[in-house]
Design an enzyme around this catalytic site. Structure first.
Site, PDB file in Angstrom:
ATOM      1  N   ASP A 101      77.887  61.967 -10.584  1.00 32.86           N
ATOM      2  CA  ASP A 101      78.540  61.333 -11.483  1.00 32.86           C
ATOM      3  C   ASP A 101      78.195  59.658 -11.590  1.00 32.86           C
ATOM      4  O   ASP A 101      78.806  59.043 -12.386  1.00 32.86           O
ATOM      5  CB  ASP A 101      80.058  61.664 -11.881  1.00 32.86           C
ATOM      6  CG  ASP A 101      80.171  63.289 -12.403  1.00 32.86           C
ATOM      7  OD1 ASP A 101      80.962  63.720 -11.638  1.00 32.86           O
ATOM      8  OD2 ASP A 101      79.475  63.340 -13.388  1.00 32.86           O
ATOM      9  N   HIS A 109      83.393  63.947  -2.642  1.00 34.75           N
ATOM     10  CA  HIS A 109      82.910  65.128  -3.134  1.00 34.75           C
ATOM     11  C   HIS A 109      83.616  66.457  -2.192  1.00 34.75           C
ATOM     12  O   HIS A 109      83.814  65.877  -1.072  1.00 34.75           O
ATOM     13  CB  HIS A 109      81.635  65.386  -2.985  1.00 34.75           C
ATOM     14  CG  HIS A 109      81.072  66.670  -4.047  1.00 34.75           C
ATOM     15  ND1 HIS A 109      81.369  67.990  -3.463  1.00 34.75           N
ATOM     16  CD2 HIS A 109      80.549  66.643  -5.226  1.00 34.75           C
ATOM     17  CE1 HIS A 109      80.782  68.791  -4.507  1.00 34.75           C
ATOM     18  NE2 HIS A 109      80.717  67.853  -5.454  1.00 34.75           N
TER      19      HIS A 109
HETATM   20  C1  SDX Z   1      82.125  66.744  -9.568  1.00 32.79           C
HETATM   21  O1  SDX Z   1      83.142  70.705  -6.726  1.00 32.79           O
HETATM   22  C2  SDX Z   1      81.935  70.413  -7.478  1.00 32.79           C
HETATM   23  O2  SDX Z   1      80.936  70.856  -7.287  1.00 32.79           O
HETATM   24  C3  SDX Z   1      81.963  69.156  -8.751  1.00 32.79           C
HETATM   25  C4  SDX Z   1      80.565  68.647  -9.059  1.00 32.79           C
HETATM   26  C5  SDX Z   1      80.007  69.672  -9.837  1.00 32.79           C
HETATM   27  O3  SDX Z   1      78.663  69.491  -9.989  1.00 32.79           O
HETATM   28  O4  SDX Z   1      80.423  70.536 -10.489  1.00 32.79           O
HETATM   29  O5  SDX Z   1      79.968  68.154  -7.998  1.00 32.79           O
HETATM   30  C6  SDX Z   1      81.041  67.440 -10.032  1.00 32.79           C
HETATM   31  O6  SDX Z   1      83.204  67.026  -9.919  1.00 32.79           O
HETATM   32  C7  SDX Z   1      81.811  65.680  -8.763  1.00 32.79           C
HETATM   33  C8  SDX Z   1      83.124  64.802  -8.539  1.00 32.79           C
HETATM   34  C9  SDX Z   1      83.401  63.633  -9.566  1.00 32.79           C
HETATM   35  N1  SDX Z   1      84.844  63.077  -9.439  1.00 32.79           N
HETATM   36  C10 SDX Z   1      84.694  61.648  -8.852  1.00 32.79           C
HETATM   37  O7  SDX Z   1      83.960  61.133  -8.741  1.00 32.79           O
HETATM   38  C11 SDX Z   1      86.174  61.348  -8.997  1.00 32.79           C
HETATM   39  C12 SDX Z   1      86.353  60.400  -7.598  1.00 32.79           C
HETATM   40  N2  SDX Z   1      86.306  61.235  -6.402  1.00 32.79           N
HETATM   41  C13 SDX Z   1      87.729  61.894  -5.954  1.00 32.79           C
HETATM   42  O8  SDX Z   1      88.806  61.733  -6.731  1.00 32.79           O
HETATM   43  C14 SDX Z   1      87.456  62.745  -4.781  1.00 32.79           C
HETATM   44  O9  SDX Z   1      86.450  62.365  -4.102  1.00 32.79           O
HETATM   45  C15 SDX Z   1      87.197  64.309  -5.049  1.00 32.79           C
HETATM   46  C16 SDX Z   1      88.200  64.527  -6.089  1.00 32.79           C
HETATM   47  C17 SDX Z   1      85.940  64.555  -5.697  1.00 32.79           C
HETATM   48  C18 SDX Z   1      87.151  64.955  -3.833  1.00 32.79           C
HETATM   49  O10 SDX Z   1      88.325  64.940  -3.448  1.00 32.79           O
HETATM   50  P1  SDX Z   1      88.607  65.742  -1.911  1.00 32.79           P
HETATM   51  O11 SDX Z   1      87.456  65.953  -1.321  1.00 32.79           O
HETATM   52  O12 SDX Z   1      89.732  66.682  -2.072  1.00 32.79           O
HETATM   53  O13 SDX Z   1      89.119  64.302  -1.190  1.00 32.79           O
HETATM   54  P2  SDX Z   1      90.547  63.944  -0.876  1.00 32.79           P
HETATM   55  O14 SDX Z   1      91.133  63.700  -2.360  1.00 32.79           O
HETATM   56  O15 SDX Z   1      91.013  64.849  -0.026  1.00 32.79           O
HETATM   57  O16 SDX Z   1      90.363  62.471  -0.148  1.00 32.79           O
HETATM   58  C19 SDX Z   1      90.159  62.303   1.163  1.00 32.79           C
HETATM   59  C20 SDX Z   1      90.446  61.064   1.578  1.00 32.79           C
HETATM   60  C21 SDX Z   1      91.591  60.326   0.918  1.00 32.79           C
HETATM   61  O17 SDX Z   1      91.990  59.326   1.534  1.00 32.79           O
HETATM   62  P3  SDX Z   1      93.101  59.423   2.773  1.00 32.79           P
HETATM   63  O18 SDX Z   1      94.421  60.050   1.829  1.00 32.79           O
HETATM   64  O19 SDX Z   1      92.756  60.151   4.004  1.00 32.79           O
HETATM   65  O20 SDX Z   1      93.632  58.039   3.201  1.00 32.79           O
HETATM   66  O21 SDX Z   1      89.101  60.268   0.847  1.00 32.79           O
HETATM   67  C22 SDX Z   1      90.049  59.374  -0.160  1.00 32.79           C
HETATM   68  C23 SDX Z   1      91.255  59.776  -0.487  1.00 32.79           C
HETATM   69  O22 SDX Z   1      92.116  58.910  -0.870  1.00 32.79           O
HETATM   70  N3  SDX Z   1      88.931  59.406  -1.233  1.00 32.79           N
HETATM   71  C24 SDX Z   1      88.621  58.436  -2.076  1.00 32.79           C
HETATM   72  C25 SDX Z   1      87.855  58.877  -3.246  1.00 32.79           C
HETATM   73  N4  SDX Z   1      87.666  60.140  -2.879  1.00 32.79           N
HETATM   74  C26 SDX Z   1      88.483  60.579  -1.836  1.00 32.79           C
HETATM   75  N5  SDX Z   1      89.091  56.969  -1.961  1.00 32.79           N
HETATM   76  C27 SDX Z   1      88.322  56.232  -3.074  1.00 32.79           C
HETATM   77  N6  SDX Z   1      87.859  56.551  -3.793  1.00 32.79           N
HETATM   78  C28 SDX Z   1      87.127  58.129  -4.004  1.00 32.79           C
HETATM   79  N7  SDX Z   1      86.628  58.295  -5.072  1.00 32.79           N
END
Ligand code: SDX
Length: 392
Positions: free
Chosen positions: A330, A273
């Site tokens: 989710d 998140h």
């Molecule tokens: C919702 O904003 C809100 O409030 C949204 C929400 C709402 O109520 O409106 O809460 C609803 O959208 C919840 C989120 C649902 N999405 C997912 O579950 C999709 C999977 N999650 C991600 O794609 C990710 O965690 C995000 C998009 C939710 C958040 O991304 P960030 O905070 O920008 O994190 P990032 O992409 O910068 O990642 C940081 C690190 C990275 O690794 P490195 O490059 O440092 O090696 O964490 C890793 C990412 O690769 N990472 C994950 C991951 N999420 C982040 N690795 C594996 N699986 C994941 N889900």
């Protein structure tokens, strides 16, 4: 700012990190979520979707009379214009319900946006009621369209959630019997989704609304923003991920290793998140509901066991702990929606119905504030410096 006291926000540079709002408070470090100061845990336990909708929009809990009148007004605006019902026949039955929902909500403005001033307070009140009343009906029709079943008319003797369940699962051939377990579980899930500060879809609603666009158009845009798999579309992607793990037989451990290797960009959907760097408080409540709902329905779904095993793996693994990745709202919702009988492609539609009051509350907060300026997110220019066209 020192000389004028003004900030970038006052010049209309809407830097989403500094949008002012009094609606929802999140502490991502502590895993705290409050709607108008009330902890999400207390509202999920004691309130209803419509009562929380009122709280988000008006800032206080409604009196019993206010809630009764609000509920009654919504019941009396559930009918869609008969011509609008024909709108669905123009769409393929394979259309994704989120696309149907966004298109039909935009079409509502062609029937009801009859005001010269979309921000006239009385018109905003009526539009608020129409959206809360009609969007669930549109959602149910999108579901019925996808399974080739006839649309039912709303039954205004039923409450909001009861009516929605009947529109989705009732049919012309037999009476629909409501299961109180489902009604209570869905009402609670909708509460958990009602608002979440400046997330991508709410920011979209605010940005579109800040141009003077009407509420229907702003909500339609928010629905599209929510449909992305990194946002609301994640609840659908989680179920697909769990089913793939089940069907491939690769096991949770091997899947987690693929995620850590970032193989083909695979992610642990439903985890991580932008704001929560702790357990999403909503995910805790959903997880408890999942156990209760499946037990209440006598369903033993291996996907729930896989989800729990995945969570255990991730919470004990340094890769996820170092990145502070926890289950978000989710991660478990899809297992419940599936147990209720919704097809996977309807999951994000359910998220949209939950989020509708929050979108409306933010649109109203912004548009009823005379200080509001058109949104204009700041850009950091990283392109070429000035250069000149070569002489020929
Ligand atoms: C919702 O904003 C809100 O409030 C949204 C929400 C709402 O109520 O409106 O809460 C609803 O959208 C919840 C989120 C649902 N999405 C997912 O579950 C999709 C999977 N999650 C991600 O794609 C990710 O965690 C995000 C998009 C939710 C958040 O991304 P960030 O905070 O920008 O994190 P990032 O992409 O910068 O990642 C940081 C690190 C990275 O690794 P490195 O490059 O440092 O090696 O964490 C890793 C990412 O690769 N990472 C994950 C991951 N999420 C982040 N690795 C594996 N699986 C994941 N889900």
């Amino acid at each position: 700012t020192r000389q004028t006291g003004l900030t970038a926000l006052d010049y209309g540079f809407v830097n989403t990190a500094s949008t002012r709002s009094a609606i929802t408070y999140i502490d991502g470090e502590q895993g705290i979520l409050r709607y108008r100061g009330f902890p999400i845990e207390e509202l999920a336990e004691n309130s209803t979707y419509l009562e929380v909708a009122w709280l988000l929009m008006y800032g206080e809990l409604p009196t019993p009379d206010q809630l009764a009148e609000f509920d009654d007004k919504i019941r009396r605006h559930t009918l869609l214009h008969e011509d609008l019902k024909r709108f669905f026949s123009a769409l393929p039955h394979t259309a994704h319900p989120m696309s149907v929902l966004s298109s039909a909500v935009a079409a509502l403005s062609t029937y009801y946006e009859d005001s010269s001033d979309p921000h006239d307070p009385d018109h905003v009140e009526l539009t608020t009621i129409r959206l809360l009343a009609k969007m669930p009906v549109i959602a149910a029709y999108a579901h019925k369209k996808s399974i080739g079943q006839a649309f039912l008319y709303p039954d205004n003797s039923l409450g909001f959630v009861e009516n929605f369940l009947r529109l989705n699962f009732g049919n012309m051939a037999e009476p629909y019997s409501l299961d109180p377990t489902l009604v209570q579980a869905l009402d609670r899930l909708l509460i958990l989704h009602e608002d979440h500060e400046q997330n991508a879809s709410t920011s979209t609603v605010r940005l579109v609304g800040s141009t003077g666009a009407n509420l229907y158009s702003s909500i339609s845009a928010g629905i599209q923003a929510l449909s992305g798999p990194l946002h609301g579309g994640a609840n659908e992607a989680v179920l697909q991920m769990l089913a793939r793990i089940r069907d491939s037989g690769e096991g949770v451990g091997k899947f987690v290793e693929r995620v850590k290797r970032k193989e083909d960009g695979v992610k642990l959907m439903g985890f991580g998140h932008r704001v929560y760097k702790n357990y999403d408080p909503r995910a805790k409540i959903v997880k408890e509901s999942a156990d209760a709902v499946l037990e209440g329905l006598g369903i033993n779904d291996p996907l729930l066991d896989i989800a729990k095993e995945l969570e255990q793996f991730a919470l004990e693994d340094d890769y996820f702990q170092q990145r502070r990745l926890y289950p978000n709202v989710d991660f478990y919702t899809g297992v419940i929606y599936k147990a209720m009988g919704f097809p996977t492609r309807m999951f994000t539609v359910l998220f949209a119905i939950g989020r509708l009051p929050g979108w409306i509350a933010h649109w109203r907060e912004m548009n009823l504030d005379p200080q509001t300026k058109i949104g204009r997110p700041q850009q950091l220019y990283t392109g070429s410096l000035e250069r000149h066209y070569p002489a020929r």
